[in-house]
Each structure stands twice: as structure tokens, then as C-alpha cells.
Design a protein around this motif. Structure first.
Motif, mmCIF file in Angstrom:
data_model
loop_
_atom_site.group_PDB
_atom_site.id
_atom_site.type_symbol
_atom_site.label_atom_id
_atom_site.label_comp_id
_atom_site.label_asym_id
_atom_site.label_seq_id
_atom_site.Cartn_x
_atom_site.Cartn_y
_atom_site.Cartn_z
ATOM 1 N N PHE A 170 0.662 -1.560 0.306
ATOM 2 C CA PHE A 170 0.126 -0.192 0.594
ATOM 3 C C PHE A 170 0.771 1.050 0.037
ATOM 4 C CE2 PHE A 170 -3.055 -3.090 1.966
ATOM 5 C CZ PHE A 170 -4.181 -2.860 1.612
ATOM 6 N N ASP A 171 0.847 2.119 -1.184
ATOM 7 C CA ASP A 171 1.144 3.510 -1.167
ATOM 8 C C ASP A 171 0.077 3.914 0.483
ATOM 9 O OD1 ASP A 171 2.122 6.853 -1.646
ATOM 10 O OD2 ASP A 171 0.035 6.582 -1.631
ATOM 11 N N CYS A 172 1.073 4.983 1.425
ATOM 12 C CA CYS A 172 0.112 5.744 2.598
ATOM 13 C C CYS A 172 -0.496 7.100 2.429
ATOM 14 C CB CYS A 172 1.286 6.099 3.664
ATOM 15 S SG CYS A 172 0.901 6.446 5.296
ATOM 16 N N ASP A 173 0.194 7.974 2.163
ATOM 17 C CA ASP A 173 -0.291 9.869 1.731
ATOM 18 C C ASP A 173 -2.109 9.838 0.613
ATOM 19 O OD1 ASP A 173 0.409 11.312 3.830
ATOM 20 O OD2 ASP A 173 2.087 11.918 2.590
ATOM 21 N N GLY A 174 -2.917 9.405 0.570
ATOM 22 C CA GLY A 174 -4.143 9.312 -0.375
ATOM 23 C C GLY A 174 -4.533 8.166 -0.789
ATOM 24 N N THR A 175 -4.419 7.385 -0.274
ATOM 25 C CA THR A 175 -4.139 5.847 0.107
ATOM 26 C C THR A 175 -4.903 5.250 1.310
ATOM 27 O OG1 THR A 175 -3.204 5.575 -2.392
ATOM 28 C CG2 THR A 175 -4.467 3.749 -0.489
ATOM 29 N N LEU A 176 -4.157 5.463 2.277
ATOM 30 C CA LEU A 176 -4.208 4.829 3.548
ATOM 31 C C LEU A 176 -5.022 6.057 4.644
ATOM 32 C CD1 LEU A 176 -2.076 1.825 4.107
ATOM 33 C CD2 LEU A 176 -3.995 1.236 3.361
ATOM 34 N N MET A 177 -4.190 6.973 3.932
ATOM 35 C CA MET A 177 -4.515 8.111 5.452
ATOM 36 C C MET A 177 -4.927 9.458 4.571
ATOM 37 S SD MET A 177 -3.296 7.030 8.205
ATOM 38 C CE MET A 177 -3.894 7.921 9.237
ATOM 39 N N ASP A 178 -5.329 9.823 4.860
ATOM 40 C CA ASP A 178 -6.079 11.115 4.241
ATOM 41 C C ASP A 178 -5.608 12.229 4.386
ATOM 42 O OD1 ASP A 178 -7.760 12.550 2.811
ATOM 43 O OD2 ASP A 178 -8.764 13.138 4.467
ATOM 44 N N SER A 179 -4.650 12.313 4.473
ATOM 45 C CA SER A 179 -2.996 12.930 4.735
ATOM 46 C C SER A 179 -2.375 13.703 3.248
ATOM 47 C CB SER A 179 -1.694 12.622 5.263
ATOM 48 O OG SER A 179 -1.547 11.629 4.353
ATOM 49 N N GLU A 180 -3.360 13.456 2.057
ATOM 50 C CA GLU A 180 -2.644 14.244 0.902
ATOM 51 C C GLU A 180 -3.625 15.981 1.230
ATOM 52 O OE1 GLU A 180 -1.028 15.674 -2.457
ATOM 53 O OE2 GLU A 180 -0.433 13.826 -1.488
ATOM 54 N N ARG A 181 -4.300 16.216 1.828
ATOM 55 C CA ARG A 181 -4.825 17.296 2.442
ATOM 56 C C ARG A 181 -4.048 18.223 2.834
ATOM 57 N NH1 ARG A 181 -8.459 17.230 6.784
ATOM 58 N NH2 ARG A 181 -7.934 14.770 8.016
ATOM 59 N N HIS A 182 -3.201 17.728 3.934
ATOM 60 C CA HIS A 182 -2.341 18.227 4.405
ATOM 61 C C HIS A 182 -0.842 18.229 4.263
ATOM 62 C CE1 HIS A 182 -3.915 16.925 7.975
ATOM 63 N NE2 HIS A 182 -4.153 15.597 8.474
ATOM 64 N N TRP A 183 -0.818 17.684 2.942
ATOM 65 C CA TRP A 183 1.016 18.223 1.950
ATOM 66 C C TRP A 183 -0.025 18.811 1.375
ATOM 67 C CZ3 TRP A 183 4.924 16.869 2.635
ATOM 68 C CH2 TRP A 183 5.150 15.734 3.276
ATOM 69 N N VAL A 184 -1.150 19.196 0.611
ATOM 70 C CA VAL A 184 -1.511 21.077 -0.192
ATOM 71 C C VAL A 184 -1.333 22.065 1.053
ATOM 72 C CG1 VAL A 184 -4.058 21.518 -0.831
ATOM 73 C CG2 VAL A 184 -3.048 19.094 -1.151
ATOM 74 N N GLU A 185 -2.409 21.556 2.109
ATOM 75 C CA GLU A 185 -2.300 22.977 2.973
ATOM 76 C C GLU A 185 -0.988 23.332 3.819
ATOM 77 O OE1 GLU A 185 -3.772 24.127 7.445
ATOM 78 O OE2 GLU A 185 -4.203 22.459 6.273
#
Length: 228
Positions: free
Chosen positions: A14-29
Motif C-alpha cells: 500500500f501507498d500511505c498518503d491519500g491511499t491509506l491516510m487522508d493526508s494528501e490534504r495536509h500536504w496540500v495545506e
């Protein structure tokens, strides 16, 4: 339908960011905070270029975007600091991630292959109660290059002693899908709005990990027994 994939993977990575964790929004911010501190408002083109790439490459991209390439290291450090702060405040799994991981762990060994720092990945997964399901967390280090290079996926397959073609990658970004395909893994793409290249390269695509057919497939494979 249980035959999304008519085979049982030797391992699932598994990929982590955006796949398992809803953290892509954190990277965007985090990217936005750093760029705005240098007087730049990120646009749609920058957002697409930055998605899924290694954080050091993102730091260089931000520095070039801001017209200050000499500040790449400084902006990379700022990006990581902002991201770690945001994740610590709000670590959330994506829809269906916990259920899929728990079911997949019943029929295949699991790994995470990420471009993020190891401490960030492990903290996110631990906070979400998922870390215990993963035998390996693979991140770029030493001669292991970041996605879109295939290294992290090749390393994961090697850790399990499996042929890459017998392994399944779960990815949400073009950068990650390119890495998995180059490594020879089959790919489950996830996301509501895939770009044309990502959709074409993935073996199957779902809007989210909560997709009913995907969950049925995982449940049916889990019923066949543990592969660890």
C-alpha cells in the motif's frame, strides 16, 4: 462480484498518503503555507506536479515556483515541519482503509511503500491502529530511490521473496502508479477523479477503498485462509 482480481496476491503493498491516510490534504495545506510565506499562491498546475512526489523534490519544485531555487533546502524543511504538525493534529484514514487492511492481512503479507519519511508513515499508521498489520515500511533511503522510480516496490517484493508480478500495489497518484508499474506489480488505483494515464495503467480502479466490490473480493480471499 468477488472477482475484481481473479487471483490471490503473494503480497499487498500500500501507498500511505491519500491511499491509506487522508493526508494528501495536509500536504496540500503544508505546501500552500510554505509558498504563501514566500508570496506565492499555488495554482492547479503546481498542485498536480507536486502530488505524490518525494518531499525533497517537492521542496525544489516550491523553490523554483517561488523564483528562489537557492531556498530548496529551507523550503523542504518548512514543508516537513508544517506537514508533521498538521498530521499530528488530525490523522484520519481514508474511507474503507481500515477494513481493507484488516481483511488483506488475513490472506497476504502487507507492506507500505511511501515517499514520506519513515517516522511520519509509522506515526500515522500507529495512530490509526494499522501499523501492526504491516510487516515492512519501505521508504527511500541510501540507494533506494523515491517514486516514480520502482525501487520501493521492488524492495517490498524482495522482502517477501515474491515475484513483483505476483504482488498487488494500491496507489492513488500517477507518481506512485508509475513506480508500481515499472516494478512489474499489478495495480489497484484508487480515487474519485483519476487522470487518463493513471486510469490506463491501473489493472482496476475504484473510487475509494470502501468500494463494495473491492471489500467483497478481500473478504472472499480472507475466507480462503492466511498467507503469512
Amino acid at each position: 462480484m468477488s472477482e475484481i482480481f481473479p487471483w490471490t496476491p503473494a503480497a499487498v503493498v500500500f501507498d500511505c498518503d491519500g491511499t491509506l491516510m487522508d493526508s494528501e490534504r495536509h500536504w496540500v495545506e503544508a505546501r500552500s503555507l510554505v509558498l504563501r510565506a514566500h508570496g506565492v499562491e499555488p495554482d492547479e498546475e503546481f498542485t498536480e506536479l507536486a502530488k505524490g512526489i518525494h518531499y525533497t523534490e517537492c521542496g525544489r519544485l516550491m523553490a523554483v515556483t517561488a523564483g528562489r531555487p537557492e531556498l530548496a533546502d529551507e523550503m523542504t524543511a518548512g514543508l516537513l515541519h508544517a506537514f508533521r504538525t498538521l498530521v499530528a493534529e488530525d490523522p484520519v484514514t481514508t474511507a474503507g482503509a481500515a477494513e481493507l487492511v484488516e481483511r488483506a492481512a488475513q490472506f497476504a503479507p502487507l507492506a507500505v511503500a511511501s515517499n514520506c519519511p519513515r517516522d511520519v508513515v509509522e506515526h500515522c499508521l500507529d495512530t490509526a491502529g494499522l501499523l501492526e498489520h504491516f510487516l515492512h515500511v519501505i521508504v527511500p533511503a541510501g540507494t533506494t530511490r523515491p517514486k516514480p522510480h520502482p525501487d520501493v516496490y521492488l524492495t517490498a517484493a524482495a522482502e517477501f521473496g515474491a515475484d513483483p508480478g505476483d504482488c498487488l500495489a494500491v496507489e492513488d497518484s500517477l507518481c506512485g502508479i508509475r513506480a508500481a508499474v515499472r516494478a512489474g506489480l499489478r495495480v489497484l488505483g484508487v480515487g474519485p477523479r483519476p487522470d487518463r494515464e493513471s486510469f490506463a495503467m491501473a489493472d482496476h480502479w475504484v473510487r475509494s477503498l470502501a468500494d463494495p466490490a473491492l471489500q467483497v473480493w478481500a473478504r472472499s480471499r480472507a475466507l480462503c485462509g492466511v498467507a503469512r
